[in-house]
Scaffold this motif. Structure first.
Motif, PDB file in Angstrom:
ATOM      1  N   UNK A  18       2.720   8.673  -5.899  1.00 10.93           N
ATOM      2  CA  UNK A  18       3.038   7.855  -7.073  1.00 10.93           C
ATOM      3  C   UNK A  18       1.847   7.038  -7.540  1.00 10.93           C
ATOM      4  N   UNK A  19       0.965   6.649  -6.612  1.00 12.31           N
ATOM      5  CA  UNK A  19      -0.290   6.004  -6.986  1.00 12.31           C
ATOM      6  C   UNK A  19      -0.154   4.528  -7.255  1.00 12.31           C
ATOM      7  N   UNK A  20      -1.258   3.912  -7.663  1.00 10.93           N
ATOM      8  CA  UNK A  20      -1.320   2.461  -7.847  1.00 10.93           C
ATOM      9  C   UNK A  20      -0.585   1.981  -9.104  1.00 10.93           C
ATOM     10  N   UNK A  21      -0.224   2.912  -9.974  1.00  6.65           N
ATOM     11  CA  UNK A  21       0.459   2.506 -11.199  1.00  6.65           C
ATOM     12  C   UNK A  21       1.918   2.132 -10.953  1.00  6.65           C
ATOM     13  N   UNK A  22       2.428   2.403  -9.762  1.00  2.00           N
ATOM     14  CA  UNK A  22       3.810   2.073  -9.466  1.00  2.00           C
ATOM     15  C   UNK A  22       3.965   0.545  -9.460  1.00  2.00           C
ATOM     16  N   UNK A  23       5.029   0.073 -10.108  1.00  5.94           N
ATOM     17  CA  UNK A  23       5.203  -1.376 -10.291  1.00  5.94           C
ATOM     18  C   UNK A  23       5.743  -2.087  -9.060  1.00  5.94           C
ATOM     19  N   UNK A  24       6.162  -1.351  -8.062  1.00  9.63           N
ATOM     20  CA  UNK A  24       6.721  -1.956  -6.857  1.00  9.63           C
ATOM     21  C   UNK A  24       5.628  -2.655  -6.067  1.00  9.63           C
ATOM     22  N   UNK A  25       5.951  -3.802  -5.531  1.00  8.53           N
ATOM     23  CA  UNK A  25       4.988  -4.579  -4.750  1.00  8.53           C
ATOM     24  C   UNK A  25       4.679  -3.873  -3.433  1.00  8.53           C
ATOM     25  N   UNK A  26       3.406  -3.908  -3.017  1.00 11.71           N
ATOM     26  CA  UNK A  26       2.955  -3.328  -1.747  1.00 11.71           C
ATOM     27  C   UNK A  26       3.342  -1.844  -1.639  1.00 11.71           C
ATOM     28  N   UNK A  27       3.090  -1.136  -2.736  1.00  9.16           N
ATOM     29  CA  UNK A  27       3.527   0.267  -2.745  1.00  9.16           C
ATOM     30  C   UNK A  27       2.666   1.135  -1.815  1.00  9.16           C
ATOM     31  N   UNK A  28       1.424   0.754  -1.547  1.00 10.38           N
ATOM     32  CA  UNK A  28       0.572   1.548  -0.663  1.00 10.38           C
ATOM     33  C   UNK A  28       1.174   1.654   0.736  1.00 10.38           C
ATOM     34  N   UNK A  29       1.737   0.536   1.194  1.00  5.67           N
ATOM     35  CA  UNK A  29       2.406   0.585   2.497  1.00  5.67           C
ATOM     36  C   UNK A  29       3.589   1.538   2.471  1.00  5.67           C
TER      37      UNK A  29
ATOM     38  N   UNK B 146      16.153   0.586  -1.569  1.00  6.06           N
ATOM     39  CA  UNK B 146      16.210   1.955  -1.048  1.00  6.06           C
ATOM     40  C   UNK B 146      15.140   2.174   0.020  1.00  6.06           C
ATOM     41  N   UNK B 147      13.935   1.635  -0.217  1.00  8.67           N
ATOM     42  CA  UNK B 147      12.875   1.800   0.778  1.00  8.67           C
ATOM     43  C   UNK B 147      13.211   1.071   2.070  1.00  8.67           C
ATOM     44  N   UNK B 148      13.762  -0.190   1.978  1.00  8.97           N
ATOM     45  CA  UNK B 148      14.121  -0.928   3.184  1.00  8.97           C
ATOM     46  C   UNK B 148      15.169  -0.182   3.995  1.00  8.97           C
ATOM     47  N   UNK B 149      16.137   0.412   3.311  1.00  6.80           N
ATOM     48  CA  UNK B 149      17.138   1.205   4.015  1.00  6.80           C
ATOM     49  C   UNK B 149      16.493   2.442   4.657  1.00  6.80           C
ATOM     50  N   UNK B 150      15.576   3.111   3.920  1.00  7.75           N
ATOM     51  CA  UNK B 150      14.870   4.294   4.452  1.00  7.75           C
ATOM     52  C   UNK B 150      14.071   3.917   5.694  1.00  7.75           C
ATOM     53  N   UNK B 151      13.346   2.784   5.604  1.00  6.80           N
ATOM     54  CA  UNK B 151      12.499   2.358   6.711  1.00  6.80           C
ATOM     55  C   UNK B 151      13.326   1.985   7.933  1.00  6.80           C
ATOM     56  N   UNK B 152      14.567   1.522   7.701  1.00  7.51           N
ATOM     57  CA  UNK B 152      15.456   1.164   8.813  1.00  7.51           C
ATOM     58  C   UNK B 152      16.117   2.389   9.419  1.00  7.51           C
ATOM     59  N   UNK B 153      16.529   3.327   8.567  1.00  7.56           N
ATOM     60  CA  UNK B 153      17.374   4.422   9.038  1.00  7.56           C
ATOM     61  C   UNK B 153      16.594   5.643   9.526  1.00  7.56           C
TER      62      UNK B 153
ATOM     63  N   UNK C 263      -3.859   6.771   8.716  1.00  2.88           N
ATOM     64  CA  UNK C 263      -4.285   6.585   7.333  1.00  2.88           C
ATOM     65  C   UNK C 263      -3.678   7.661   6.446  1.00  2.88           C
ATOM     66  N   UNK C 264      -3.416   7.288   5.212  1.00  2.00           N
ATOM     67  CA  UNK C 264      -2.777   8.218   4.274  1.00  2.00           C
ATOM     68  C   UNK C 264      -3.591   9.481   4.058  1.00  2.00           C
ATOM     69  N   UNK C 265      -4.915   9.420   3.789  1.00  2.00           N
ATOM     70  CA  UNK C 265      -5.690  10.656   3.586  1.00  2.00           C
ATOM     71  C   UNK C 265      -5.689  11.566   4.819  1.00  2.00           C
ATOM     72  N   UNK C 266      -5.746  10.956   6.032  1.00  2.00           N
ATOM     73  CA  UNK C 266      -5.752  11.763   7.240  1.00  2.00           C
ATOM     74  C   UNK C 266      -4.424  12.497   7.416  1.00  2.00           C
ATOM     75  N   UNK C 267      -3.338  11.796   7.170  1.00  2.35           N
ATOM     76  CA  UNK C 267      -2.021  12.430   7.276  1.00  2.35           C
ATOM     77  C   UNK C 267      -1.893  13.560   6.259  1.00  2.35           C
ATOM     78  N   UNK C 268      -2.379  13.330   5.059  1.00  2.00           N
ATOM     79  CA  UNK C 268      -2.257  14.329   3.987  1.00  2.00           C
ATOM     80  C   UNK C 268      -3.091  15.576   4.274  1.00  2.00           C
TER      81      UNK C 268
ATOM     82  N   UNK D  84       6.201   7.108   3.779  1.00  2.00           N
ATOM     83  CA  UNK D  84       6.661   8.446   3.396  1.00  2.00           C
ATOM     84  C   UNK D  84       5.689   9.516   3.913  1.00  2.00           C
ATOM     85  N   UNK D  85       4.399   9.186   3.889  1.00  2.00           N
ATOM     86  CA  UNK D  85       3.404  10.139   4.390  1.00  2.00           C
ATOM     87  C   UNK D  85       3.583  10.379   5.883  1.00  2.00           C
TER      88      UNK D  85
END
Length: 863
Positions: free
Chosen positions: A132-143, A96-103, A196-201, A148-149
């Motif tokens: 979602x934070x670091x507890x998310x099990x998806x690899x490279x979730x920070x990116x 879903x993320x790859x499709x989001x990043x493409x579209x 950076x994520x904090x700056x965008x937020x 999304x930010x």
């Protein structure tokens, strides 16, 4: 490739849409629960993942080839919303993320806004994915969070995000999500990297909280402020402090080569600074921020003249003044005030100048509060910037005073022209008058209520001609009415209440044909009406001295104090408003609080032009300036407490105020004017009392004369005549009697007292006052002084009894030329009423009872 990619994209979209229905979808097993479980846990995630992978590849191919069908498919099948929905599941998140990043990123921001902000669920999902934070099990979730930010940030910059948040009522979700996302910073600060994520937020959060049509102002509630202070108060404070410290380091290194003011302004206007200041606008949150370094950060923002930060410091100074000084915020506020002058626009009343006016007024109020506080006044007065603040306040006062004096002169010139146009036929008649006689109307002075004038008594009717005036038929009085009357045509009529040797030589009591224009008391022949060209303003004996005051040269400044030049006054003058003296009022308050410090007082006293300008405004007869005049008098009176030698111009001023305003009391019935007049009189009397010991014999005689005239008028106006015609006693009257009686007690035993005060008129008024305030309810003239708070009436009664008691000696009776017994008999309204009042005072057993006993004993001894 080509058409095949289009077909694959379309087929994938169709099948994904079919699989969206997880209840009644055609692929959902309807009978066997085991099959349903296997379908949802295994089959459905695999099918969705495969379809989204294929769709991402085919859409990318279409976009690369320039085929516009990709955007149509994305919009028609709402691919972005679908992706956000699928991203909630770990099983299909990657696809879903790859499709989001493409579209999504290649789409124009307005298209993204239409798609993602069309329903509440997509907006909430976007906020959830950012936090979602670091507890998310998806690899490279920070990116992935960063991606999304970026979408949120782009929507916020375009102005779409705040409108959607308000429309769907998800403000709390947005604040919580963005605040949580900001806490992911590893070093506890928000860096300047726009990606950076904090700056965008932080930028997105500021955009969401902006007021409508006011992008620089944030609108938050106390509950939201408390929540944000708890979550991000520390990181915001640390970020602001770090940016200012870094900037200071750069300025130290490159200060010779660059102007850094714009860099500092950028920091103070940054989203983190604005959020911090908005949170600090609530007392509870301000205390929370103070504990984590927030107040120090806000102080640095305030230094740059940011109004929200200055207002936050103002609240802190009201709650805990010492906390402001602890972080050197008082120095930041002082610097901000001094820097206002450099920012003033040359365009009067511009929006920038209005904001600078508010900045200056707030800074002055903060400094005044800190100067008046016992714990903080030492630090404020010791600060080097305090002299610059005093210079700013004096520039404001001086600029306003000069403007008011100039306007007064302009009004006088305007009145001259108007008079000449109104009565052109009188010119020849005036020229024909004897040159030795008073030139009535020849100077066309701008007459005002209370002015002392000379009137040609042979021409005080509507038919009289000015050419018939005679020097031997001149009466003297006070202007009591200006303008049209009902008994004759014309709008240049002047009503005059006669005074001095002219009393009783008038034609009426202030009323004509049943219409009252002013009041003459009990004398029904004490008023006259005359046309303007038959009236001449009389020069007071004191006026030559007041003219000398205006010509006193400016003294040389000492102690290396900053000089106030004309250009500085003109600059501050651009912040002044025509009918609003609020900036001047707070400036007076600051000067008043700083005047107790000797170095600041010396600097103020050495600014001769400022004092002269204030004196000039005080002497203007204008009810509209009463507020300004009271503040100016209050400041000058405070300065008299520290004088070690006589100041002739202040003595002249105080005497002039008492003399002229006594006449205003005699003729005015306007309650607001009477209130301000009595307030000014009270201040002037305090000034006279403060410097009485420094005066020479002539000056003492002069001050006692004008003060005794005021006492006599006040006492007689409350006592004499029918009850319906008497003035109503007020607390301001009590204050005046207290000031007057205290001054007279101070002068007891001096030759000046004997020469000026010890007269039949004064002692008679003193007797009347004692009877009025004795508290004997059976007397018609009784004033219920116990109903007034403050104790001024009681103190005035005690002083009056002391005055009477101390002068009940044979020498005083000989000086009066009449016995005390006969004087009391002529004054009291009924036999023995004065004795009854004294007896009542004795029975009350108050502080005045002893003096009353002694007076009764002295009366028996004299008898």
């Amino acid at each position: 490739r080509g058409a095949v990619s289009e077909a694959v994209s379309l087929a994938s979209c169709i099948f994904l849409e079919m699989l969206m229905d997880e209840v009644n979808g055609v692929c959902v097993p309807q009978s066997n629960p085991a099959d349903q479980s296997f379908f949802f846990d295994v089959k459905l995630p695999i099918m969705r993942s495969c379809l989204m992978e294929v769709l991402a590849l085919s859409l990318e191919e279409c976009m690369t080839s320039g085929n516009n069908i990709s955007r149509k498919l994305i919009c028609d099948f709402k691919i972005p919303q679908m992706c956000l929905s699928f991203c909630q599941s770990n099983k299909v998140f990657q696809a879903a993320f790859e499709l989001y990043e493409t579209a999504v990123p290649p789409l124009p921001i307005d298209v993204i806004g239409d798609l993602l902000l069309s329903d509440k669920s997509s907006l909430v999902a976007l906020f959830d994915l950012v936090t979602a934070g670091k507890n998310h099990s998806v690899q490279d979730f920070e990116h992935k969070k960063q991606t999304f930010a970026h979408t949120l940030g782009s929507l916020a910059k375009a102005g779409f995000l705040s409108a959607a948040v308000e429309r769907f009522g998800v403000r709390n979700n947005a604040i919580a999500a963005l605040s949580a996302a900001m806490q992911g910073s590893d070093d506890g600060i928000i860096d300047d990297n726009e990606d950076s994520l904090p700056r965008i937020c932080v930028e997105s959060l500021a955009a969401i909280l902006c007021k409508k049509n006011q992008k620089d102002e944030l609108d938050i509630t106390a509950l939201e402020a408390r929540a944000m202070a708890t979550a991000i108060g520390k990181i915001l404070s640390s970020t602001v402090l770090n940016r200012f410290f870094t900037q200071a380091s750069l300025e130290t290194t490159f200060h010779h080569f660059m102007d850094h003011s714009s860099d500092r302004s950028a920091i103070s206007g940054s989203p983190e600074a604005r959020l911090l200041c908005s949170m600090a606008s609530f007392p509870e949150t301000l205390e929370m921020l103070r504990k984590i370094g927030g107040l120090e950060a806000i102080s640095l923002i305030a230094h740059e003249g940011e109004l929200t930060a200055i207002l936050a410091i103002q609240k802190a100074s009201e709650i805990s003044p010492s906390s402001v000084v602890d972080v050197d915020a008082h120095q930041s506020i002082m610097d901000a005030l001094v820097q206002v002058e450099c920012k003033v626009s040359t365009t009067d009343f511009s929006d920038d100048n209005r904001k600078l006016r508010e900045v200056a007024a707030t800074c002055i109020q903060i400094i005044t509060v800190l100067t008046q506080n016992a714990e903080t006044k030492g630090a404020v007065r010791a600060a080097e910037q305090s002299f610059g603040c005093l210079a700013a306040a004096t520039s404001i006062i001086s600029a306003s005073s000069k403007s008011l004096n100039q306007k007064s002169k302009s009004v006088g010139k305007g009145a001259t022209s108007a008079d000449k146009r109104h009565v052109p036929s009188t010119e020849k008649a005036i020229d024909s008058v004897d040159k030795d006689a008073p030139q009535y109307g020849s100077s066309r002075e701008d007459l005002q209520i209370g002015d002392l004038v000379l009137v040609d008594s042979t021409s005080t009717s509507a038919q009289a001609s000015p050419s018939t005036s005679s020097h031997s038929n001149v009466v003297e009085g006070i202007v009591a009415h200006l303008g049209p009357v009902k008994f004759a045509p014309g709008d240049d009529w002047i009503g005059v209440q006669l005074t001095a040797s002219s009393i009783g030589l008038g034609r009426n009591d202030g009323s004509v044909k049943g219409v009252r224009y002013f009041d003459c008391g009990d004398n029904d022949k004490n008023g006259v009406f005359a046309r303007r060209n038959n009236v001449k303003k009389k020069e007071h004996e004191e006026e030559p001295k007041s003219q000398e005051v205006a010509e006193i040269p400016v003294e040389t400044k000492e102690n290396n104090m900053p000089d106030v030049e004309t250009q500085h006054e003109e600059t501050w003058g651009r912040l002044l408003l025509k009918d609003d003296f609020s900036l001047e009022r707070v400036s007076f308050a600051l000067l008043l609080s700083l005047s107790s410090s000797e170095p600041h007082r010396d600097m103020l006293m050495n600014k001769g032009t400022v004092l002269d300008d204030m004196i000039g405004v005080i002497q203007l007869h204008s009810p509209a300036l009463a507020d300004f005049q009271c503040s100016a008098l209050d400041l000058l009176v405070s300065l008299t407490l520290h004088l070690h030698e006589p100041e002739p111009k202040l003595i002249d001023l105080f005497c002039s105020v008492v003399n002229s305003l006594t006449k205003v009391l005699q003729v005015s019935k306007d309650k607001r004017l009477l209130y301000s007049t009595k307030q000014q009189l009270s201040l002037a009397l305090s000034g006279i009392k403060n410097i009485f010991s420094l005066m020479d014999a002539d000056e003492r005689v002069r001050t006692l004369n004008v003060s005794s005239d005021l006492f006599i008028f006040l006492a007689d106006s409350l006592y004499k005549g029918p009850k319906s015609r008497r003035l109503a006693a007020t607390s301001k009257d009590g204050m005046l009697f207290y000031r007057l009686s205290s001054f007279f007690v101070l002068s007891l035993g001096s030759e000046s007292f004997k020469a000026c005060i010890l007269s039949v008129r004064f002692v008679s008024s003193l007797i009347r006052f004692i009877m009025m305030t004795a508290g004997l309810s059976s007397l018609e003239c009784q004033i219920p002084i116990k109903n007034f708070e403050g104790g001024e009436w009681d103190a005035a009664l005690l002083n009056s009894l002391t005055l009477f008691k101390c002068n009940m000696i044979q020498a005083s009776q000989n000086h009066l030329g009449v016995t005390y017994a006969s004087l009391i008999a002529d004054t009291e309204s009924s036999p023995k009423s004065f004795s009854s009042c004294l007896a009542h005072i004795v029975d009350m057993n108050g502080a005045a009872s002893m003096s009353a006993k002694q007076i009764m004993a002295n009366l028996e001894r004299f008898a």
